[in-house]
Design a protein around this motif. Structure first.
Motif, PDB file in Angstrom:
ATOM      1  N   GLY A  21      11.045   2.038 -17.844  1.00 29.27           N
ATOM      2  CA  GLY A  21      11.158   0.595 -18.012  1.00 29.27           C
ATOM      3  C   GLY A  21      11.436   0.224 -19.451  1.00 29.27           C
ATOM      4  N   GLU A  22      11.773  -1.041 -19.662  1.00 32.39           N
ATOM      5  CA  GLU A  22      12.130  -1.530 -20.984  1.00 32.39           C
ATOM      6  C   GLU A  22      11.005  -1.261 -21.974  1.00 32.39           C
ATOM      7  OE1 GLU A  22      13.668  -5.701 -23.086  1.00 32.39           O
ATOM      8  OE2 GLU A  22      13.370  -5.558 -20.912  1.00 32.39           O
ATOM      9  N   THR A  51      12.481   5.330 -12.180  1.00 30.56           N
ATOM     10  CA  THR A  51      11.115   5.776 -11.922  1.00 30.56           C
ATOM     11  C   THR A  51      11.107   7.184 -11.337  1.00 30.56           C
ATOM     12  OG1 THR A  51      10.379   3.501 -11.564  1.00 30.56           O
ATOM     13  CG2 THR A  51       8.992   5.241 -10.660  1.00 30.56           C
ATOM     14  N   SER A  53       9.861   1.626 -22.901  1.00 26.63           N
ATOM     15  CA  SER A  53       9.092   2.834 -22.623  1.00 26.63           C
ATOM     16  C   SER A  53       9.622   4.019 -23.421  1.00 26.63           C
ATOM     17  CB  SER A  53       9.147   3.176 -21.135  1.00 26.63           C
ATOM     18  OG  SER A  53      10.460   3.571 -20.765  1.00 26.63           O
ATOM     19  N   ASN A  92      12.662   5.494 -21.567  1.00 27.21           N
ATOM     20  CA  ASN A  92      13.942   4.834 -21.824  1.00 27.21           C
ATOM     21  C   ASN A  92      14.469   5.141 -23.213  1.00 27.21           C
ATOM     22  OD1 ASN A  92      13.394   3.649 -19.331  1.00 27.21           O
ATOM     23  ND2 ASN A  92      14.339   1.717 -19.912  1.00 27.21           N
ATOM     24  N   LYS A 110       5.471   5.270 -17.703  1.00 24.51           N
ATOM     25  CA  LYS A 110       6.374   4.686 -16.727  1.00 24.51           C
ATOM     26  C   LYS A 110       7.771   4.585 -17.324  1.00 24.51           C
ATOM     27  CE  LYS A 110       2.770   1.684 -14.715  1.00 24.51           C
ATOM     28  NZ  LYS A 110       2.423   0.283 -14.359  1.00 24.51           N
ATOM     29  N   TYR A 117      15.920   0.239 -10.409  1.00 22.31           N
ATOM     30  CA  TYR A 117      14.740   0.605 -11.192  1.00 22.31           C
ATOM     31  C   TYR A 117      14.000   1.790 -10.570  1.00 22.31           C
ATOM     32  CZ  TYR A 117      15.764  -3.983 -13.138  1.00 22.31           C
ATOM     33  OH  TYR A 117      16.401  -5.056 -13.722  1.00 22.31           O
ATOM     34  N   ASP A 118      14.103   1.929  -9.248  1.00 19.76           N
ATOM     35  CA  ASP A 118      13.417   3.026  -8.577  1.00 19.76           C
ATOM     36  C   ASP A 118      14.035   4.384  -8.919  1.00 19.76           C
ATOM     37  OD1 ASP A 118      11.805   1.133  -7.401  1.00 19.76           O
ATOM     38  OD2 ASP A 118      12.997   1.017  -5.565  1.00 19.76           O
ATOM     39  N   GLN A 152       7.754   2.314  -8.220  1.00 21.68           N
ATOM     40  CA  GLN A 152       6.570   2.248  -9.064  1.00 21.68           C
ATOM     41  C   GLN A 152       5.421   1.562  -8.335  1.00 21.68           C
ATOM     42  OE1 GLN A 152       6.148   3.695 -12.196  1.00 21.68           O
ATOM     43  NE2 GLN A 152       4.020   3.156 -11.765  1.00 21.68           N
TER      44      GLN A 152
END
Length: 648
Positions: free
Chosen positions: A181-182, A134, A184, A187, A179, A130-131, A225
């Motif tokens: 993420g799901e 980000t 967003s 994404n 941000k 996930y980073d 994040q």
């Protein structure tokens, strides 16, 4: 690298940069593991020097485009991949990676157990897939990263450029709140998937067989994040060694601006089998002479040699270092003279005389054919100055055709240049220089330019080495072209070339080098295109994107437009790498033929040292080469014989 940009004026100060000496393989043991070759011992607490002009300016690796920052930050912050001593890609935070559809999508598996820590080595969070999302969101968000390091994802990742334009249209407050993420917008728009904490999948703009080489550059680096939430966006932009989070080999436990840095081994580092120094101390020095004195007294472990140092040592067979002169690590940068086409005076008004002159092609070509840089190159390598001559824009060794032909040889063929010589600069042609000088003076006098044209050149205040190099540089210009045509004025900046000179657009030229972020000529040539936001040099050094079309600038802008067309045409070739490289070589030759920039030199210097360069990372792309990991050392120092044996 966008980069790994390195001021050649700074590099020529030779004030203790972190370039390392070559040595034969298997001549030392790892730090702390026993006796080194020649009776010496491995070093556990390394001390090196750097020139004061090479001070760290940003701790945000995603934002920085300066090699002066990267050579420090690469020790603090790891990305997907790194490189080995042979220059090949190697696992880092990603332990495996690959493509199953000829480079359209790339999957990286993130290893378990990678930790973010604070300056004292206290665990802050896991570093996971996930980073990386980000990190990419940060780079592609205009209000977070100002477009820095964005050209690579724009060129390679679906939707990255579109997301950048989307954020650019938002208010700063709105964009900073975004941000990854799901669910967003990021994404939704950008070609990156994170199905779980261990997997990152990138969808490329086309089939890009070289995309994984970008994994060793900051454009694909991670950020947590949780750190952004802790510091805020503006806090991340301004973070220092005490507020940043680390996932690299070291933390920076001391930072005294302009004085010293201390790196301390990260106790939570993921690579538990690697060998690292317990501490590394970097002392900032004003000159190469000061660095040499520190090496002479045993206070530092490595020093690049100035011209005067080499002369003193090499001409005295009884000198204690006579048998210890070794090749400094060859720079992975191709250095150029970058013209400023929108130069300002100190009061902020246009430097009309310079701007009219440099827009004239005959003026630039007189410089290209006339200026013999041999004496200037002696400042880097007195014993073999012609090893430093450069006739290209892209660094040698970046890519090869399928038949083994190295890319810059294609550029050489397009330019009609002979092979490099050990006796002369091959592009210098006094007759052509005189012809273009005459043409330029006639054409420019007719539009009101007064001669001699003043060229403003800037160096770091207080550095005698920089002053000496600048004096030689000035003589090279004025001797070749005559002071009736051009005069070089040497000016000084106090602490930051970027803030004091580049941003206010005060220099007529900048001597700078570019090192590749990934393995394709586009990374070099794209920085000179007539494109806002993504072309680094066009926006920051040549300032060509700011030039308005007038009668005096139309031909210049038309030349840049044609160059940009040639680069775009080459970049569009994705199914035949040989044809792609041939097309890029045509574009590069056009750039040089019209002297839009002028190749300067290579950094092939000399040194004294206790570090085995064959053990350090060595790639033509990425930002990992200065990572102080798995280095072999010998506190007795390495001899010339050992270094020559290592070079084969």
């Amino acid at each position: 690298m966008n980069k790994k940009m390195l001021s050649r004026a700074m590099a020529l100060a030779l004030a203790g940069t972190l370039a390392l000496a070559g040595c034969g393989e298997n001549t030392t043991t790892d730090p702390g593991s026993g006796e080194a070759a020649g009776g010496g011992k491995p070093i556990t607490d390394l001390v090196i020097s750097k020139g004061s002009s090479r001070e760290l300016e940003s701790f945000n690796m995603l934002y920085s485009q300066r090699n002066e920052d990267f050579e420090n930050l690469t020790n603090l912050w790891d990305g997907l991949l790194e490189v080995d001593p042979k220059g090949k890609l190697a696992p880092a935070i990603a332990d495996t990676w690959g493509t199953e559809d000829d480079g359209k999508t790339w999957k990286f598996h993130i290893r378990d157990g990678v930790k973010w820590v604070d300056v004292n080595g206290n665990e802050k969070a896991d570093c996971n897939a996930y980073d990386f999302a980000t990190g990419l969101e940060w780079i592609c968000n205009f209000h977070k990263n100002d477009g820095n390091n964005s050209s690579m994802p724009f060129e390679t990742i679906e939707g990255a450029a579109e997301y950048y334009e989307y954020t650019k249209g938002l208010s700063a407050e709105e964009a900073k709140a975004l941000k990854a993420g799901e669910g967003s917008k990021f994404n939704e728009m950008v070609g990156i998937e994170v199905p779980d904490a261990s997997t990152v999948i990138y969808t490329c703009t086309n089939n890009l067989p070289y995309f994984d080489t970008l994994g060793a550059y900051v454009a694909l680096y991670p950020i947590s994040q949780a750190l952004i939430d802790e510091l805020g966006v503006d806090g991340v932009k301004a973070m220092d060694n005490n507020s940043m989070w680390y996932n690299g080999a070291y933390t920076m436990t001391t930072f005294v601006h302009g004085n010293e840095k201390i790196f301390t081994k990260n106790p939570k580092y993921w690579d538990t089998v690697s060998t690292r120094f317990d501490t590394v101390r970097i002392v900032m020095v004003e000159s190469g002479d000061v660095a040499f004195q520190l090496y002479d007294t045993g206070e530092i472990d490595y020093v690049p040699l100035t011209e005067a140092n080499v002369k003193t040592i090499s001409e005295n067979e009884n000198h204690k270092f006579h048998d210890y002169i070794i090749p400094d690590v060859s720079s992975k940068f191709s250095y150029q003279i970058h013209f400023n086409y929108d130069k300002k005076l100190p009061d902020g008004s246009p430097d009309v005389n310079w701007n009219k002159a440099v827009a004239n092609e005959a003026f630039r070509r007189a410089i290209y054919y006339g200026v013999d840089l041999t004496d200037y190159n002696k400042r880097t390598n007195m014993l073999d100055p012609y090893s430093c001559q450069n006739n290209f824009y892209t660094m040698k060794g970046l890519v090869y055709k399928s038949d083994g032909t190295e890319y810059t040889e294609l550029v050489r063929k397009n330019l009609g240049l002979p092979a490099d010589s050990k006796e002369k600069m091959i592009r210098v042609d006094a007759a052509k220089a005189a012809e273009f000088k005459k043409q330029a003076m006639e054409e420019l006098t007719a539009i009101g330019v007064t001669f001699p044209v003043q060229l403003d050149h800037y160096i770091k205040a207080g550095s005698q080495s920089a002053a000496d190099s600048a004096a030689v540089f000035k003589k090279c210009f004025e001797t070749a072209l005559g002071t009736d045509f051009i005069t070089v004025k040497i000016n000084e900046f106090i602490s930051s070339n970027n803030k004091e000179v580049v941003t206010p657009q005060l220099a007529s030229i900048q001597n700078n080098g570019w090192g590749a972020d990934y393995g394709d000529p586009l990374n070099y040539l794209g920085q000179e295109t007539l494109k806002e936001d993504t072309a680094y040099y066009s926006n920051n050094y040549s300032n060509i994107v700011k030039v308005q079309e007038t009668a005096e600038t139309k031909a210049l802008l038309d030349t840049y437009k044609e160059y940009t067309r040639l680069v775009d045409e080459a970049a569009a070739i994705i199914d035949d790498l040989d044809a792609r490289y041939e097309a890029f070589a045509k574009a590069e030759a056009y750039l040089i033929e019209h002297a839009l920039v002028i190749p300067l030199n290579y950094g092939n210097g000399l040194a004294l040292g206790k570090i085995d360069n064959s053990s350090r990372m060595n790639a033509m792309f990425g930002c990992c080469n200065d990572k102080m990991k798995n280095w072999k050392t010998n506190d007795a120092g390495y001899t010339t014989e050992q270094a020559n044996a290592a070079q084969g």
